[in-house]
Design a protein around this motif. Structure first.
Motif, PDB file in Angstrom:
ATOM      1  N   ALA A   1      17.255  -6.187 -48.279  1.00 49.75           N
ATOM      2  CA  ALA A   1      18.246  -6.202 -49.358  1.00 49.75           C
ATOM      3  C   ALA A   1      17.587  -5.870 -50.680  1.00 49.75           C
ATOM      4  O   ALA A   1      16.518  -6.386 -51.014  1.00 49.75           O
ATOM      5  CB  ALA A   1      18.901  -7.576 -49.434  1.00 49.75           C
ATOM      6  N   GLN A   2      18.191  -4.951 -51.456  1.00 47.10           N
ATOM      7  CA  GLN A   2      17.756  -4.655 -52.824  1.00 47.10           C
ATOM      8  C   GLN A   2      18.897  -5.067 -53.764  1.00 47.10           C
ATOM      9  O   GLN A   2      19.805  -5.809 -53.386  1.00 47.10           O
ATOM     10  CB  GLN A   2      17.489  -3.152 -52.982  1.00 47.10           C
ATOM     11  CG  GLN A   2      16.384  -2.575 -52.086  1.00 47.10           C
ATOM     12  CD  GLN A   2      16.221  -1.071 -52.321  1.00 47.10           C
ATOM     13  OE1 GLN A   2      17.129  -0.404 -52.808  1.00 47.10           O
ATOM     14  NE2 GLN A   2      15.057  -0.550 -51.977  1.00 47.10           N
ATOM     15  N   THR A   3      18.838  -4.579 -54.968  1.00 48.50           N
ATOM     16  CA  THR A   3      19.975  -4.609 -55.887  1.00 48.50           C
ATOM     17  C   THR A   3      20.134  -3.174 -56.377  1.00 48.50           C
ATOM     18  O   THR A   3      19.172  -2.401 -56.263  1.00 48.50           O
ATOM     19  CB  THR A   3      19.743  -5.565 -57.081  1.00 48.50           C
ATOM     20  OG1 THR A   3      18.738  -5.029 -57.925  1.00 48.50           O
ATOM     21  CG2 THR A   3      19.356  -6.953 -56.601  1.00 48.50           C
ATOM     22  N   PRO A   4      21.280  -2.750 -56.912  1.00 50.97           N
ATOM     23  CA  PRO A   4      22.413  -3.588 -57.292  1.00 50.97           C
ATOM     24  C   PRO A   4      23.180  -4.132 -56.091  1.00 50.97           C
ATOM     25  O   PRO A   4      23.262  -3.509 -55.055  1.00 50.97           O
ATOM     26  CB  PRO A   4      23.297  -2.637 -58.111  1.00 50.97           C
ATOM     27  CG  PRO A   4      22.956  -1.270 -57.624  1.00 50.97           C
ATOM     28  CD  PRO A   4      21.500  -1.330 -57.266  1.00 50.97           C
ATOM     29  N   GLN A   5      23.713  -5.348 -56.341  1.00 46.28           N
ATOM     30  CA  GLN A   5      24.642  -5.953 -55.405  1.00 46.28           C
ATOM     31  C   GLN A   5      25.973  -6.015 -56.155  1.00 46.28           C
ATOM     32  O   GLN A   5      26.075  -6.670 -57.191  1.00 46.28           O
ATOM     33  CB  GLN A   5      24.150  -7.338 -54.981  1.00 46.28           C
ATOM     34  CG  GLN A   5      22.739  -7.248 -54.332  1.00 46.28           C
ATOM     35  CD  GLN A   5      22.340  -8.460 -53.517  1.00 46.28           C
ATOM     36  OE1 GLN A   5      22.941  -9.527 -53.637  1.00 46.28           O
ATOM     37  NE2 GLN A   5      21.331  -8.286 -52.664  1.00 46.28           N
ATOM     38  N   GLY A   6      26.949  -5.267 -55.634  1.00 40.73           N
ATOM     39  CA  GLY A   6      28.220  -5.113 -56.345  1.00 40.73           C
ATOM     40  C   GLY A   6      29.322  -5.934 -55.706  1.00 40.73           C
ATOM     41  O   GLY A   6      29.339  -6.101 -54.482  1.00 40.73           O
ATOM     42  N   PHE A   7      30.214  -6.452 -56.539  1.00 32.92           N
ATOM     43  CA  PHE A   7      31.299  -7.297 -56.032  1.00 32.92           C
ATOM     44  C   PHE A   7      32.544  -7.104 -56.871  1.00 32.92           C
ATOM     45  O   PHE A   7      32.461  -6.758 -58.050  1.00 32.92           O
ATOM     46  CB  PHE A   7      30.896  -8.785 -56.106  1.00 32.92           C
ATOM     47  CG  PHE A   7      29.613  -9.097 -55.387  1.00 32.92           C
ATOM     48  CD1 PHE A   7      29.608  -9.365 -54.022  1.00 32.92           C
ATOM     49  CD2 PHE A   7      28.394  -9.090 -56.068  1.00 32.92           C
ATOM     50  CE1 PHE A   7      28.411  -9.630 -53.351  1.00 32.92           C
ATOM     51  CE2 PHE A   7      27.203  -9.353 -55.406  1.00 32.92           C
ATOM     52  CZ  PHE A   7      27.216  -9.625 -54.049  1.00 32.92           C
ATOM     53  N   ARG A   8      33.675  -7.399 -56.234  1.00 34.70           N
ATOM     54  CA  ARG A   8      34.886  -7.572 -57.028  1.00 34.70           C
ATOM     55  C   ARG A   8      34.692  -8.863 -57.815  1.00 34.70           C
ATOM     56  O   ARG A   8      34.306  -9.891 -57.250  1.00 34.70           O
ATOM     57  CB  ARG A   8      36.093  -7.634 -56.102  1.00 34.70           C
ATOM     58  CG  ARG A   8      36.314  -6.285 -55.410  1.00 34.70           C
ATOM     59  CD  ARG A   8      37.495  -6.285 -54.481  1.00 34.70           C
ATOM     60  NE  ARG A   8      37.534  -5.017 -53.747  1.00 34.70           N
ATOM     61  CZ  ARG A   8      38.268  -4.829 -52.656  1.00 34.70           C
ATOM     62  NH1 ARG A   8      39.032  -5.813 -52.193  1.00 34.70           N
ATOM     63  NH2 ARG A   8      38.256  -3.658 -52.046  1.00 34.70           N
ATOM     64  N   PHE A   9      34.954  -8.785 -59.102  1.00 29.53           N
ATOM     65  CA  PHE A   9      34.508  -9.860 -59.991  1.00 29.53           C
ATOM     66  C   PHE A   9      35.082 -11.248 -59.665  1.00 29.53           C
ATOM     67  O   PHE A   9      34.323 -12.220 -59.558  1.00 29.53           O
ATOM     68  CB  PHE A   9      34.784  -9.492 -61.455  1.00 29.53           C
ATOM     69  CG  PHE A   9      34.260 -10.518 -62.407  1.00 29.53           C
ATOM     70  CD1 PHE A   9      32.902 -10.575 -62.721  1.00 29.53           C
ATOM     71  CD2 PHE A   9      35.101 -11.471 -62.961  1.00 29.53           C
ATOM     72  CE1 PHE A   9      32.400 -11.547 -63.566  1.00 29.53           C
ATOM     73  CE2 PHE A   9      34.606 -12.444 -63.810  1.00 29.53           C
ATOM     74  CZ  PHE A   9      33.261 -12.489 -64.110  1.00 29.53           C
TER      75      PHE A   9
END
Ligand code: MG
Length: 390
Positions: A164-172
């Protein structure tokens, strides 16, 4: 067909770490990486992305001065104060975004991953069309061993394993609620927080270059990666002359130097900075100082030539390049340049935003020959080396 309204998307950069593993005088996110602080490179990667609407950084306020210096001029909102753990810092950041009017999407990213590329950012955002979460990750390619007392205790099946890296994106709203529910727990990334809340999280294939800068070796690796991408190396030259007139000082390489004459010119007549500005413009094949700042334009009457030089440096930055070296030679009998050389180099380095070790100022006479030998004026020549992305 209804027009699709692009979602608002904030990049939340987590820069709260104190970087004790690194052993440097300041946290790694504030260290220089090929001419810019690590954090600035990370922030710029998101600011430059067309689908990212804003950037907010979470910091340890102990390092507020380093933060302010790192992001100077980028127009960021005030940073958020981090917490005791990374998880606490992210939650503080999400709460701050909620208080400022909650974006549709959030990309949570480590400040210490400065080489994140636009395609991966776009792919994570794109995946959020169809899932509540999506993270940048790379499939495990090496065979995995479980160790015990320095010996192999077994081979782990790597099938289906990702790093796992970032960015980790989500619905806010979903990740805010998940983080609130996970407060006090110790989870290693935001995807784990989301998984715990039952959110679906997609894996988005990323790149090995998006590694986390954790050790001095990592910083060297990141420097090499940036420098090897700047392989279009250009050299430009510049030359300028101004004649003496009445006065009691000349402006040379940004410094006011007392003299029994002044220099005649439309601007401050700084031959050194004019020659260097032309050298940088020459390296860019971008015309000359007269085409950028016409002497017929009343705006440049008496102008500080630092403005011209900074403009040339800005053009290099706009192209994604760096100024590797600048060398200026002042040609005159008088005034004596020697006593001012170090200060002139300092001033040029400051205007260009580069280390003083990359700036040279030299002086010579023409043995009383020619117009400089007759003390009719001062000439200057300059050479600049610029590295641009290929
Ligand atoms: Mg000139």
């Amino acid at each position: 067909m209804p027009t699709r309204i692009a979602p608002s998307c904030i990049a939340l950069i987590v820069a709260g770490g104190s970087g004790q593993r690194f052993g440097a005088e300041r946290p790694k996110q504030y260290l220089d990486l090929a001419g810019k602080p690590v954090l600035r490179r990370t922030v710029e990667a998101f600011l430059d992305h067309p689908e990212v609407t804003g950037v907010r950084v979470v910091i340890d306020p102990t390092w507020r001065d380093a933060y302010d210096a790192a992001v100077a001029g980028l127009g960021l909102p005030d940073p958020v104060t981090g917490g005791a753990s990374r998880q606490d810092s992210v939650r503080n950041g999400l709460e701050a975004l909620a208080a400022d009017g909650a974006p549709d999407l959030v990309l949570i990213h480590d400040a210490a991953r400065p080489l994140i590329d636009a395609a991966t950012i776009g792919a994570v955002i794109g995946a959020l069309d169809s899932t509540a979460g999506a993270i940048a990750a790379v499939p495990v390619a090496d065979t995995l061993k479980r160790g015990s007392s320095g010996a192999i205790a077994g081979t782990v099946d790597r099938e289906g394993l990702w790093r796992a890296q970032t960015p980790q994106g989500f619905r806010f709203p979903a990740i805010l609620e998940a983080h609130r529910a996970a407060a006090g727990l110790s989870l290693t990334d935001d995807a784990a927080v989301a998984e715990r809340a039952g959110l679906a999280v997609a894996l988005v294939p990323s790149k090995e270059d998006n590694f986390k800068v954790t050790t001095p070796d990592d910083l060297s690796r990141a420097t090499r990666a940036i420098m090897s991408s700047l392989w279009d190396v250009r050299t430009g030259s510049g030359f300028d002359v101004h004649r003496f007139t009445d006065g009691d000082f000349v402006t040379l390489c940004g410094l006011r130097v007392p003299h029994d004459h002044g220099l005649e010119g439309h601007s401050d007549a700084d031959v050194g900075l004019h020659a260097l500005t032309d050298a940088i413009l020459g390296a860019l094949a971008a015309g000359d100082i007269g085409s950028h700042f016409p002497p017929t334009d009343p705006r440049w009457r008496g102008a500080d030539s630092a403005k011209f030089l900074r403009h040339a440096a800005d053009l290099v930055a706009e192209r994604g390049g760096v100024i590797a070296h600048a060398d200026v030679t002042i040609i005159c009998e008088r005034p004596k340049v020697g006593p001012h050389r170090a200060a002139m180099a300092e001033r040029i380095a400051q205007i260009l935003g580069i280390e003083v070790g990359r700036v040279s100022v030299k002086a010579t006479t023409t043995e009383q020959l020619g117009f400089t030998g007759r003390r009719e004026g001062i000439a200057a020549q300059a050479v600049a080396t610029v590295r641009l992305p290929g």
